[in-house]
Design a protein around this motif. Structure first.
Motif, PDB file in Angstrom:
ATOM      1  N   MET A  57       7.994  33.920 -33.117  1.00 43.59           N
ATOM      2  CA  MET A  57       9.206  34.739 -33.195  1.00 43.59           C
ATOM      3  C   MET A  57       9.773  34.769 -34.607  1.00 43.59           C
ATOM      4  O   MET A  57      10.260  35.801 -35.067  1.00 43.59           O
ATOM      5  CB  MET A  57      10.261  34.221 -32.216  1.00 43.59           C
ATOM      6  CG  MET A  57       9.909  34.468 -30.775  1.00 43.59           C
ATOM      7  SD  MET A  57       9.706  36.212 -30.387  1.00 43.59           S
ATOM      8  CE  MET A  57      11.372  36.777 -30.538  1.00 43.59           C
ATOM      9  N   THR A  58       9.700  33.632 -35.304  1.00 42.48           N
ATOM     10  CA  THR A  58      10.206  33.593 -36.678  1.00 42.48           C
ATOM     11  C   THR A  58       9.389  34.503 -37.580  1.00 42.48           C
ATOM     12  O   THR A  58       9.942  35.255 -38.389  1.00 42.48           O
ATOM     13  CB  THR A  58      10.173  32.151 -37.213  1.00 42.48           C
ATOM     14  OG1 THR A  58      10.960  31.326 -36.361  1.00 42.48           O
ATOM     15  CG2 THR A  58      10.709  32.079 -38.633  1.00 42.48           C
ATOM     16  N   ILE A  59       8.081  34.454 -37.419  1.00 45.66           N
ATOM     17  CA  ILE A  59       7.221  35.324 -38.225  1.00 45.66           C
ATOM     18  C   ILE A  59       7.468  36.790 -37.877  1.00 45.66           C
ATOM     19  O   ILE A  59       7.602  37.641 -38.752  1.00 45.66           O
ATOM     20  CB  ILE A  59       5.743  34.954 -38.023  1.00 45.66           C
ATOM     21  CG1 ILE A  59       5.465  33.590 -38.656  1.00 45.66           C
ATOM     22  CG2 ILE A  59       4.822  36.007 -38.629  1.00 45.66           C
ATOM     23  CD1 ILE A  59       4.109  33.023 -38.333  1.00 45.66           C
ATOM     24  N   ALA A  60       7.559  37.083 -36.588  1.00 44.91           N
ATOM     25  CA  ALA A  60       7.714  38.478 -36.163  1.00 44.91           C
ATOM     26  C   ALA A  60       9.073  39.052 -36.525  1.00 44.91           C
ATOM     27  O   ALA A  60       9.170  40.227 -36.883  1.00 44.91           O
ATOM     28  CB  ALA A  60       7.497  38.578 -34.654  1.00 44.91           C
ATOM     29  N   LEU A  61      10.120  38.245 -36.434  1.00 42.85           N
ATOM     30  CA  LEU A  61      11.459  38.783 -36.635  1.00 42.85           C
ATOM     31  C   LEU A  61      12.020  38.546 -38.032  1.00 42.85           C
ATOM     32  O   LEU A  61      13.014  39.169 -38.390  1.00 42.85           O
ATOM     33  CB  LEU A  61      12.422  38.198 -35.598  1.00 42.85           C
ATOM     34  CG  LEU A  61      12.092  38.563 -34.158  1.00 42.85           C
ATOM     35  CD1 LEU A  61      13.042  37.864 -33.198  1.00 42.85           C
ATOM     36  CD2 LEU A  61      12.148  40.063 -33.958  1.00 42.85           C
ATOM     37  N   SER A  62      11.403  37.676 -38.793  1.00 46.21           N
ATOM     38  CA  SER A  62      11.915  37.403 -40.143  1.00 46.21           C
ATOM     39  C   SER A  62      10.857  37.647 -41.206  1.00 46.21           C
ATOM     40  O   SER A  62      11.054  38.448 -42.108  1.00 46.21           O
ATOM     41  CB  SER A  62      12.402  35.955 -40.239  1.00 46.21           C
ATOM     42  OG  SER A  62      13.450  35.720 -39.360  1.00 46.21           O
ATOM     43  N   GLY A  63       9.757  36.942 -41.105  1.00 43.26           N
ATOM     44  CA  GLY A  63       8.747  36.987 -42.159  1.00 43.26           C
ATOM     45  C   GLY A  63       8.084  38.331 -42.336  1.00 43.26           C
ATOM     46  O   GLY A  63       8.002  38.856 -43.456  1.00 43.26           O
ATOM     47  N   LEU A  64       7.640  38.921 -41.268  1.00 47.40           N
ATOM     48  CA  LEU A  64       6.915  40.186 -41.352  1.00 47.40           C
ATOM     49  C   LEU A  64       7.797  41.345 -41.824  1.00 47.40           C
ATOM     50  O   LEU A  64       7.387  42.089 -42.721  1.00 47.40           O
ATOM     51  CB  LEU A  64       6.264  40.497 -40.002  1.00 47.40           C
ATOM     52  CG  LEU A  64       5.148  41.521 -40.012  1.00 47.40           C
ATOM     53  CD1 LEU A  64       4.047  41.119 -40.984  1.00 47.40           C
ATOM     54  CD2 LEU A  64       4.589  41.687 -38.627  1.00 47.40           C
ATOM     55  N   PRO A  65       9.005  41.522 -41.295  1.00 44.64           N
ATOM     56  CA  PRO A  65       9.851  42.606 -41.814  1.00 44.64           C
ATOM     57  C   PRO A  65      10.213  42.434 -43.294  1.00 44.64           C
ATOM     58  O   PRO A  65      10.266  43.420 -44.037  1.00 44.64           O
ATOM     59  CB  PRO A  65      11.104  42.544 -40.944  1.00 44.64           C
ATOM     60  CG  PRO A  65      10.659  41.908 -39.688  1.00 44.64           C
ATOM     61  CD  PRO A  65       9.597  40.946 -40.081  1.00 44.64           C
ATOM     62  N   VAL A  66      10.439  41.193 -43.720  1.00 45.76           N
ATOM     63  CA  VAL A  66      10.753  40.953 -45.133  1.00 45.76           C
ATOM     64  C   VAL A  66       9.547  41.296 -45.999  1.00 45.76           C
ATOM     65  O   VAL A  66       9.685  41.916 -47.061  1.00 45.76           O
ATOM     66  CB  VAL A  66      11.204  39.492 -45.349  1.00 45.76           C
ATOM     67  CG1 VAL A  66      11.278  39.145 -46.822  1.00 45.76           C
ATOM     68  CG2 VAL A  66      12.549  39.259 -44.691  1.00 45.76           C
ATOM     69  N   PHE A  67       8.363  40.912 -45.544  1.00 44.80           N
ATOM     70  CA  PHE A  67       7.145  41.211 -46.299  1.00 44.80           C
ATOM     71  C   PHE A  67       6.930  42.724 -46.413  1.00 44.80           C
ATOM     72  O   PHE A  67       6.637  43.239 -47.502  1.00 44.80           O
ATOM     73  CB  PHE A  67       5.950  40.548 -45.607  1.00 44.80           C
ATOM     74  CG  PHE A  67       4.618  40.914 -46.204  1.00 44.80           C
ATOM     75  CD1 PHE A  67       4.254  40.445 -47.442  1.00 44.80           C
ATOM     76  CD2 PHE A  67       3.747  41.740 -45.521  1.00 44.80           C
ATOM     77  CE1 PHE A  67       3.034  40.776 -48.008  1.00 44.80           C
ATOM     78  CE2 PHE A  67       2.523  42.085 -46.066  1.00 44.80           C
ATOM     79  CZ  PHE A  67       2.168  41.600 -47.312  1.00 44.80           C
ATOM     80  N   ILE A  68       7.089  43.436 -45.308  1.00 51.76           N
ATOM     81  CA  ILE A  68       6.887  44.891 -45.320  1.00 51.76           C
ATOM     82  C   ILE A  68       7.942  45.570 -46.189  1.00 51.76           C
ATOM     83  O   ILE A  68       7.622  46.462 -46.979  1.00 51.76           O
ATOM     84  CB  ILE A  68       6.889  45.447 -43.884  1.00 51.76           C
ATOM     85  CG1 ILE A  68       5.649  44.955 -43.139  1.00 51.76           C
ATOM     86  CG2 ILE A  68       6.942  46.962 -43.887  1.00 51.76           C
ATOM     87  CD1 ILE A  68       5.647  45.259 -41.661  1.00 51.76           C
ATOM     88  N   SER A  69       9.199  45.159 -46.080  1.00 51.09           N
ATOM     89  CA  SER A  69      10.239  45.778 -46.908  1.00 51.09           C
ATOM     90  C   SER A  69      10.021  45.481 -48.380  1.00 51.09           C
ATOM     91  O   SER A  69      10.308  46.319 -49.242  1.00 51.09           O
ATOM     92  CB  SER A  69      11.625  45.321 -46.467  1.00 51.09           C
ATOM     93  OG  SER A  69      11.786  43.938 -46.687  1.00 51.09           O
TER      94      SER A  69
END
Length: 121
Positions: A57-69
């Motif tokens: 959940m941390t990767i999906a809701l925090s890490g991945l959106p930050v990386f994509i943005s």
């Protein structure tokens, strides 16, 4: 203008802090009825699986959106950003499908345990 911006930032941080406290209190309170519903074995399984779920959940809701943005913010070209987002969407869709199919096909193995003897059946 700066004072208004700083005030909004403090209000946002306060709301996030209060929300975090409420979430922690709720997570502590619901464990007692949950253990009564599922018993000791069910609660033990929950305690073992929840950290893995939390990491996902941390990767999906925090890490991945930050990386994509971050990737999108690096480019000024709108066409390149649309292509990047489209490619990432296909990659993530494929990854999710692979994980889903793997879980569906490996459900008996996962439920049976991780001992090598269970895999040989």
């Amino acid at each position: 203008m700066k004072n208004n911006s700083a005030q909004k930032m403090v209000q946002g941080a306060t709301i996030l802090t209060l929300t975090g406290i409420v979430a922690k209190v709720l997570s502590a309170v619901y464990k007692i009825p949950f253990q009564n519903l599922v018993g000791n074995v069910g609660f033990y399984v929950y305690q073992q699986v929840y950290p893995i779920y939390g990491i996902g959940m941390t990767i999906a809701l925090s890490g991945l959106p930050v990386f994509i943005s971050h990737l999108v913010a690096q480019n000024d070209d709108q066409q390149l950003n649309r292509r990047l987002i489209s490619d990432l969407q296909w990659i993530l869709t494929g990854l999710v499908l692979i994980i889903f199919i793997g879980l569906q096909l490996g459900d008996r193995t996962i439920a049976g345990g991780w001992e090598i003897g269970n895999w040989l059946r």
